[in-house]
Enzyme design. Structure first.
Site, PDB file in Angstrom:
ATOM      1  N   HIS A 273       0.835  -1.213   0.000  1.00  0.00           N
ATOM      2  CA  HIS A 273       0.000   0.000   0.000  1.00  0.00           C
ATOM      3  C   HIS A 273       0.869   1.263   0.000  1.00  0.00           C
ATOM      4  CE1 HIS A 273      -4.015  -1.826   0.512  1.00  0.00           C
ATOM      5  NE2 HIS A 273      -3.408  -2.733   1.256  1.00  0.00           N
ATOM      6  N   ASP A 336      -0.867  -5.094   5.899  1.00  0.00           N
ATOM      7  CA  ASP A 336      -1.847  -5.951   5.230  1.00  0.00           C
ATOM      8  C   ASP A 336      -1.609  -5.987   3.728  1.00  0.00           C
ATOM      9  OD1 ASP A 336      -2.579  -3.224   5.050  1.00  0.00           O
ATOM     10  OD2 ASP A 336      -4.614  -3.780   4.467  1.00  0.00           O
ATOM     11  N   GLU A 337      -2.106  -7.004   3.089  1.00  0.00           N
ATOM     12  CA  GLU A 337      -2.170  -7.126   1.630  1.00  0.00           C
ATOM     13  C   GLU A 337      -0.833  -6.804   0.951  1.00  0.00           C
ATOM     14  OE1 GLU A 337      -6.893  -6.243   0.920  1.00  0.00           O
ATOM     15  OE2 GLU A 337      -5.551  -4.513   1.104  1.00  0.00           O
ATOM     16  N   ALA A 338       0.254  -7.276   1.556  1.00  0.00           N
ATOM     17  CA  ALA A 338       1.585  -7.060   0.975  1.00  0.00           C
ATOM     18  C   ALA A 338       1.874  -8.184  -0.019  1.00  0.00           C
ATOM     19  CB  ALA A 338       2.632  -7.003   2.083  1.00  0.00           C
ATOM     20  N   HIS A 339       1.024  -8.310  -1.031  1.00  0.00           N
ATOM     21  CA  HIS A 339       1.098  -9.445  -1.947  1.00  0.00           C
ATOM     22  C   HIS A 339       2.335  -9.404  -2.838  1.00  0.00           C
ATOM     23  CE1 HIS A 339      -2.828 -10.070  -0.428  1.00  0.00           C
ATOM     24  NE2 HIS A 339      -3.483  -9.268  -1.256  1.00  0.00           N
TER      25      HIS A 339
END
Length: 531
Positions: A273, A336-339
């Site tokens: 993000h 979060d959401e550190a894809h």
């Protein structure tokens, strides 16, 4: 003539009798307008009705016997709420006597803790007692709800202004009762944030989590990396002008929140993000090339360059400057959401960043993905999973909780205020499903996450992501009426929770929101009074 006078007298008597039966006399009118002590959101811990009510008049004073500065400030706040609608002077005085009495400390306050209060109402006075100023302020919010809803209007209204007799004794269930506002997807001004703070304070919310950075915008100016704000903050979802807070702006928000006994928790999301930061400084990218600014809504595509030394210079500077601006103990590092970050890199990054937060005197909060790394001692994980979250992920969070990591619960299909109410909701998203008012309220934080000890739960929080929200009216439409329910789950004893009783108390809030100009959703499952 005598017969006509007698007939006229009889007609007057008859009219008086009809008035008594069909139109309540002043005392009956006042009784009808008096809210029961238990018709409050969040539900108080203990209510003992009885005795005469107290009525505000043009002779009422607000008294602060101990004369402390905090009590005087809270008294001024209360006077500011009451004066426009009642038309009364309501002088604030340190002299003893009857009226509205705000009392800090003294006999009977030992069990009230830092945020509890007691309201005692009788024929001569209504007294709010608390051990600490926050409790006194929370008691004032309850007092507002015990007065007729017209008290919230900014123009003079007809009374009577009566508070039911009896005693309310109240303390919170959880220490953390939060609301998160995403100012990154769409930017909101200082004035808009202050408006939301006032709305949160009414329901005894005590944490304002500000999501200050994301792919779409960086929202706070920092001396060490100025392009974060001037360039990274120059846009938002849909390509609007964006914006950012100067340090003075941020200080103003922090002060305003503190005056209402909310603590600001700033969040800088990392390592994912981060497109706004990556676009602002090419050296933060592994390839040394800055990507373009981003105005869409997809997630998971950006990442700080974990192996680079400059990444940790950047993190150190950002955390140092924000920590210096933030009096509260917590600093949120996202996670979060550190894809686009490998698992090994994610763990290495969190191992390096958490000690930086501690070095600047703050306690780490991270989204629950932090539990997949090595949460630092004292760290807090914010759980945002939902019914479709895998068992292994839930078990990972529960295991961290058993090993000392505290939890803030924000299940997306319960507490996310940006989820649509139903398929017809014009705003919001639905990836976690539709979240109506009952579903948002009807769960118990103490038993929600299987395997997590009840005493690991620090509290609850209602996040509001803003991909589709642009105005204060948008914020209010999605937050109300669900936000008060999350506030009640955080404040009230579990034994007070029950949808059937709650929906009646919630319905009584509708006219109050009308008076305040809050644009709320009139959920069909709530029996709202007719407008």
């Amino acid at each position: 003539m005598r017969r006509r006078r007698m007939l006229f007298s009889l007609l007057l008597v008859a009219a008086a009798g009809m008035g008594a039966a069909g139109v309540p006399a002043p005392r009956a009118q006042a009784a009808a307008a008096t809210a029961p002590l238990d018709r409050v959101v969040p539900a108080p811990a203990s209510v003992r009705p009885g005795g005469d009510p107290y009525t505000l008049t043009d002779r009422t004073s607000i008294r602060i016997p101990d004369g402390s500065g905090e009590a005087r400030r809270i008294a001024g706040y209360l006077a500011g709420v009451l004066r426009p609608s009642t038309g009364y002077a309501l002088p604030v005085t340190t002299r003893g006597g009857d009226g509205i009495v705000l009392r800090l400390g003294g006999h009977g306050t030992a069990g009230l803790g830092a945020e509890g209060y007691r309201i005692s109402s009788g024929g001569r006075a209504v007294t709010i007692t608390a051990a600490r100023p926050a409790g006194l302020f929370h008691g004032v919010q309850t007092l507002r709800q015990l007065l007729p809803t017209a008290v919230e209007r900014r123009t003079e209204q007809a009374g009577p202004w009566r508070i039911a007799g009896g005693t309310v004794t109240d303390t919170p269930r959880y220490a953390h009762r939060g609301a998160m506002l995403d100012v990154s997807r769409h930017f909101f001004t200082v004035a808009q944030v202050k408006r939301y703070i006032d709305e949160l304070a009414m329901y005894k919310i005590n944490r304002l989590h500000l999501h200050l950075s994301d792919d779409q915008g960086w929202r706070i100016a920092l001396k060490s990396w100025p392009r974060l704000a001037t360039y990274g903050g120059s846009t938002q979802v849909g390509g609007g002008p964006g914006g950012y807070y100067t340090k003075d702006d941020y200080r103003a928000i922090v002060r305003y929140a503190a005056d209402r006994y909310l603590t600001v928790v700033p969040e800088i999301d990392m390592p994912g993000h981060t497109n706004a930061a990556l676009a602002s400084y090419a050296e933060l990218n592994c390839n040394g090339q800055a990507p373009p600014l981003y105005t869409g809504t997809s997630v998971g595509f950006s990442s700080l360059c974990v192996p680079k030394k400059v990444t940790y210079d950047f993190v150190d500077d950002v955390i140092r400057e924000i920590a210096a601006l933030t009096p509260g103990r917590y600093l949120h590092i996202g996670g979060d959401e550190a894809h686009s970050t490998s698992h090994d890199d994610y763990v290495a990054f969190m191992d390096k960043v958490q000690p930086v937060v501690a070095r600047y005197g703050k306690t780490v909060i991270g989204w629950h993905q932090l539990t997949g790394a090595h949460p630092a001692k004292g760290a807090v994980a914010q759980y945002w999973g939902y019914d479709k979250t895998g068992a292994a992920e839930r078990a990972q969070v529960a295991d961290a909780a058993r090993n000392g990591t505290r939890l803030i619960l924000s299940p997306a299909d319960r507490a996310y205020l940006d989820m649509k109410y139903d398929k017809n909701t014009p705003l919001g998203l639905s990836w976690a499903g539709y979240v109506d008012v009952r579903r948002s309220y009807d769960w118990d934080p103490g038993s929600y996450l299987q395997g997590a000890p009840a005493d690991a739960v620090l509290g609850v929080e209602a996040p509001l992501w803003t991909e589709t929200l642009k105005t204060s009216a948008n914020i209010e439409y999605m937050a109300f009426p669900r936000l008060p329910g999350i506030a009640e789950l955080g404040w009230s004893p579990a034994g007070t929770h029950g949808w059937d009783a709650y929906k009646e108390r919630l319905a009584a809030q509708g006219p109050r929101w009308d008076a305040l100009g809050i644009d709320y959703y009139r959920a069909p499952e709530v029996p709202w009074p007719a407008r």
